[in-house]
Design a protein around this motif. Structure first.
Motif, PDB file in Angstrom:
ATOM      1  N   HIS A   1       2.567   3.535   8.716  1.00 53.61           N
ATOM      2  CA  HIS A   1       3.201   4.538   9.093  1.00 53.61           C
ATOM      3  C   HIS A   1       2.721   5.817   8.209  1.00 53.61           C
ATOM      4  N   ASP A   2       2.082   6.884   9.043  1.00 50.48           N
ATOM      5  CA  ASP A   2       1.414   7.959   8.364  1.00 50.48           C
ATOM      6  C   ASP A   2       0.389   7.380   7.581  1.00 50.48           C
ATOM      7  N   ASN A   3       0.407   7.768   6.090  1.00 49.72           N
ATOM      8  CA  ASN A   3      -0.474   7.218   5.262  1.00 49.72           C
ATOM      9  C   ASN A   3       0.133   6.074   4.455  1.00 49.72           C
ATOM     10  N   ILE A   4       0.967   5.289   4.870  1.00 54.53           N
ATOM     11  CA  ILE A   4       1.631   4.291   3.780  1.00 54.53           C
ATOM     12  C   ILE A   4       1.615   2.893   4.732  1.00 54.53           C
ATOM     13  N   LEU A   5       1.388   1.964   3.832  1.00 52.00           N
ATOM     14  CA  LEU A   5       1.070   0.655   4.312  1.00 52.00           C
ATOM     15  C   LEU A   5       2.373  -0.061   3.594  1.00 52.00           C
ATOM     16  N   ILE A   6       3.038  -0.897   4.836  1.00 54.32           N
ATOM     17  CA  ILE A   6       4.598  -1.417   4.312  1.00 54.32           C
ATOM     18  C   ILE A   6       4.281  -2.757   4.877  1.00 54.32           C
TER      19      ILE A   6
ATOM     20  N   ILE B   1       4.025   0.067   0.128  1.00 60.34           N
ATOM     21  CA  ILE B   1       5.447  -0.347  -0.043  1.00 60.34           C
ATOM     22  C   ILE B   1       5.639  -1.669   0.109  1.00 60.34           C
ATOM     23  N   SER B   2       6.086  -2.571  -0.796  1.00 54.38           N
ATOM     24  CA  SER B   2       6.454  -4.120  -0.495  1.00 54.38           C
ATOM     25  C   SER B   2       7.958  -4.026  -0.487  1.00 54.38           C
ATOM     26  N   HIS B   3       8.208  -4.167   0.842  1.00 54.97           N
ATOM     27  CA  HIS B   3       9.550  -4.346   1.252  1.00 54.97           C
ATOM     28  C   HIS B   3      10.139  -5.592   1.472  1.00 54.97           C
ATOM     29  N   ARG B   4      10.478  -5.932   0.127  1.00 52.69           N
ATOM     30  CA  ARG B   4      11.396  -7.318   0.000  1.00 52.69           C
ATOM     31  C   ARG B   4      12.429  -7.874   0.437  1.00 52.69           C
TER      32      ARG B   4
ATOM     33  N   ASN C   1      -8.373   4.518  -3.397  1.00 51.32           N
ATOM     34  CA  ASN C   1      -7.712   5.256  -2.681  1.00 51.32           C
ATOM     35  C   ASN C   1      -6.200   4.980  -2.510  1.00 51.32           C
ATOM     36  N   LEU C   2      -5.621   3.973  -3.157  1.00 52.75           N
ATOM     37  CA  LEU C   2      -4.389   3.394  -3.203  1.00 52.75           C
ATOM     38  C   LEU C   2      -3.616   4.276  -4.556  1.00 52.75           C
ATOM     39  N   LYS C   3      -2.934   5.197  -4.208  1.00 50.03           N
ATOM     40  CA  LYS C   3      -2.316   6.222  -4.966  1.00 50.03           C
ATOM     41  C   LYS C   3      -1.020   5.647  -5.627  1.00 50.03           C
ATOM     42  N   ALA C   4      -0.061   5.008  -4.730  1.00 51.62           N
ATOM     43  CA  ALA C   4       1.067   4.583  -5.356  1.00 51.62           C
ATOM     44  C   ALA C   4       1.611   3.304  -4.767  1.00 51.62           C
ATOM     45  N   ILE C   5       2.425   2.500  -5.609  1.00 52.43           N
ATOM     46  CA  ILE C   5       2.950   1.075  -5.095  1.00 52.43           C
ATOM     47  C   ILE C   5       4.562   1.386  -5.166  1.00 52.43           C
ATOM     48  N   ALA C   6       5.219   0.997  -4.145  1.00 53.00           N
ATOM     49  CA  ALA C   6       6.806   0.892  -4.359  1.00 53.00           C
ATOM     50  C   ALA C   6       7.062  -0.279  -4.020  1.00 53.00           C
ATOM     51  N   VAL C   7       8.123  -0.932  -4.735  1.00 52.79           N
ATOM     52  CA  VAL C   7       9.016  -2.093  -4.405  1.00 52.79           C
ATOM     53  C   VAL C   7      10.305  -1.787  -3.930  1.00 52.79           C
ATOM     54  N   VAL C   8      10.629  -2.321  -2.665  1.00 52.03           N
ATOM     55  CA  VAL C   8      12.052  -2.072  -1.981  1.00 52.03           C
ATOM     56  C   VAL C   8      12.708  -3.210  -1.943  1.00 52.03           C
TER      57      VAL C   8
ATOM     58  N   LEU D   1      14.195   2.038   1.556  1.00 46.58           N
ATOM     59  CA  LEU D   1      12.971   2.416   2.071  1.00 46.58           C
ATOM     60  C   LEU D   1      12.916   4.036   2.255  1.00 46.58           C
ATOM     61  N   GLU D   2      13.936   4.637   2.292  1.00 46.83           N
ATOM     62  CA  GLU D   2      13.951   6.156   2.528  1.00 46.83           C
ATOM     63  C   GLU D   2      13.503   6.625   1.000  1.00 46.83           C
ATOM     64  N   GLU D   3      14.201   6.156  -0.031  1.00 47.83           N
ATOM     65  CA  GLU D   3      13.884   6.700  -1.342  1.00 47.83           C
ATOM     66  C   GLU D   3      12.267   6.455  -1.685  1.00 47.83           C
ATOM     67  N   ALA D   4      11.905   5.037  -1.128  1.00 46.88           N
ATOM     68  CA  ALA D   4      10.524   4.839  -1.447  1.00 46.88           C
ATOM     69  C   ALA D   4       9.452   5.624  -0.845  1.00 46.88           C
ATOM     70  N   PHE D   5       9.775   5.907   0.520  1.00 51.05           N
ATOM     71  CA  PHE D   5       8.827   6.850   1.241  1.00 51.05           C
ATOM     72  C   PHE D   5       8.819   8.403   0.579  1.00 51.05           C
ATOM     73  N   ALA D   6      10.158   8.895   0.432  1.00 53.01           N
ATOM     74  CA  ALA D   6      10.052  10.020  -0.382  1.00 53.01           C
ATOM     75  C   ALA D   6       9.276  10.274  -1.683  1.00 53.01           C
ATOM     76  N   TRP D   7       9.336   9.265  -2.422  1.00 52.73           N
ATOM     77  CA  TRP D   7       8.563   9.092  -3.644  1.00 52.73           C
ATOM     78  C   TRP D   7       7.126   9.172  -3.498  1.00 52.73           C
ATOM     79  N   ILE D   8       6.642   8.228  -2.574  1.00 53.49           N
ATOM     80  CA  ILE D   8       5.169   8.030  -2.142  1.00 53.49           C
ATOM     81  C   ILE D   8       4.600   9.172  -1.822  1.00 53.49           C
ATOM     82  N   LYS D   9       5.408   9.978  -0.803  1.00 51.38           N
ATOM     83  CA  LYS D   9       4.888  11.131  -0.586  1.00 51.38           C
ATOM     84  C   LYS D   9       4.475  12.155  -1.400  1.00 51.38           C
TER      85      LYS D   9
END
Length: 124
Positions: A16-21, A54-57, A76-83, A113-121
């Motif tokens: 989704h855009d520039n995010i791998l989930i 984003i690791s959507h667990r 190029n991987l700039k951020a990792i989020a665990v949800v 996921l919404e929190e993770a998307f906002a932070w990654i952006k």
């Protein structure tokens, strides 16, 4: 951009855009080999552009913390989020997994996921 699903032997990955989930399968061991497949996929999809992961667990599975040493070297991987909605899963990611990632400022744990998307952006 609409999310696109890619099926792998250990789970599903969405872009989704520039995010791998990633939603990985119940009971797997997410190891260095599996992680390398995700890193290769990120390089192929985003073609050298910065992206977040984003690791959507939603399922329970084991993570080899060594994957974070490899991920930290991905240019190029700039951020990792665990949800996760599971408090124990979030706590484990925060206390154990985060220590293995070189840049603690680019690894965060969220309940939605919404929190993770906002932070990654803010990171890419």
């Amino acid at each position: 951009m609409r999310a696109k699903e890619i099926k792998l032997e250990f789970g599903s990955v969405y872009t989704h855009d520039n995010i791998l989930i990633a939603k990985l399968d119940e009971g797997i061991l997410f190891d260095v080999e599996s992680n390398q497949k995700l890193l290769d996929l990120g390089s192929e999809i985003f073609l050298g552009k910065n992206y977040g992961y984003i690791s959507h667990r939603v399922n329970s599975y084991a993570v080899d913390p060594m994957v974070y040493l490899e991920s930290a070297n991905a240019k190029n991987l700039k951020a990792i989020a665990v949800v996760s909605e599971n408090e124990m899963t979030r706590r484990n990611a925060e206390v154990v997994e985060k220590k293995f990632y070189k840049d603690n400022n680019c690894f965060e744990v969220f309940q939605t996921l919404e929190e993770a998307f906002a932070w990654i952006k803010t990171r890419i």
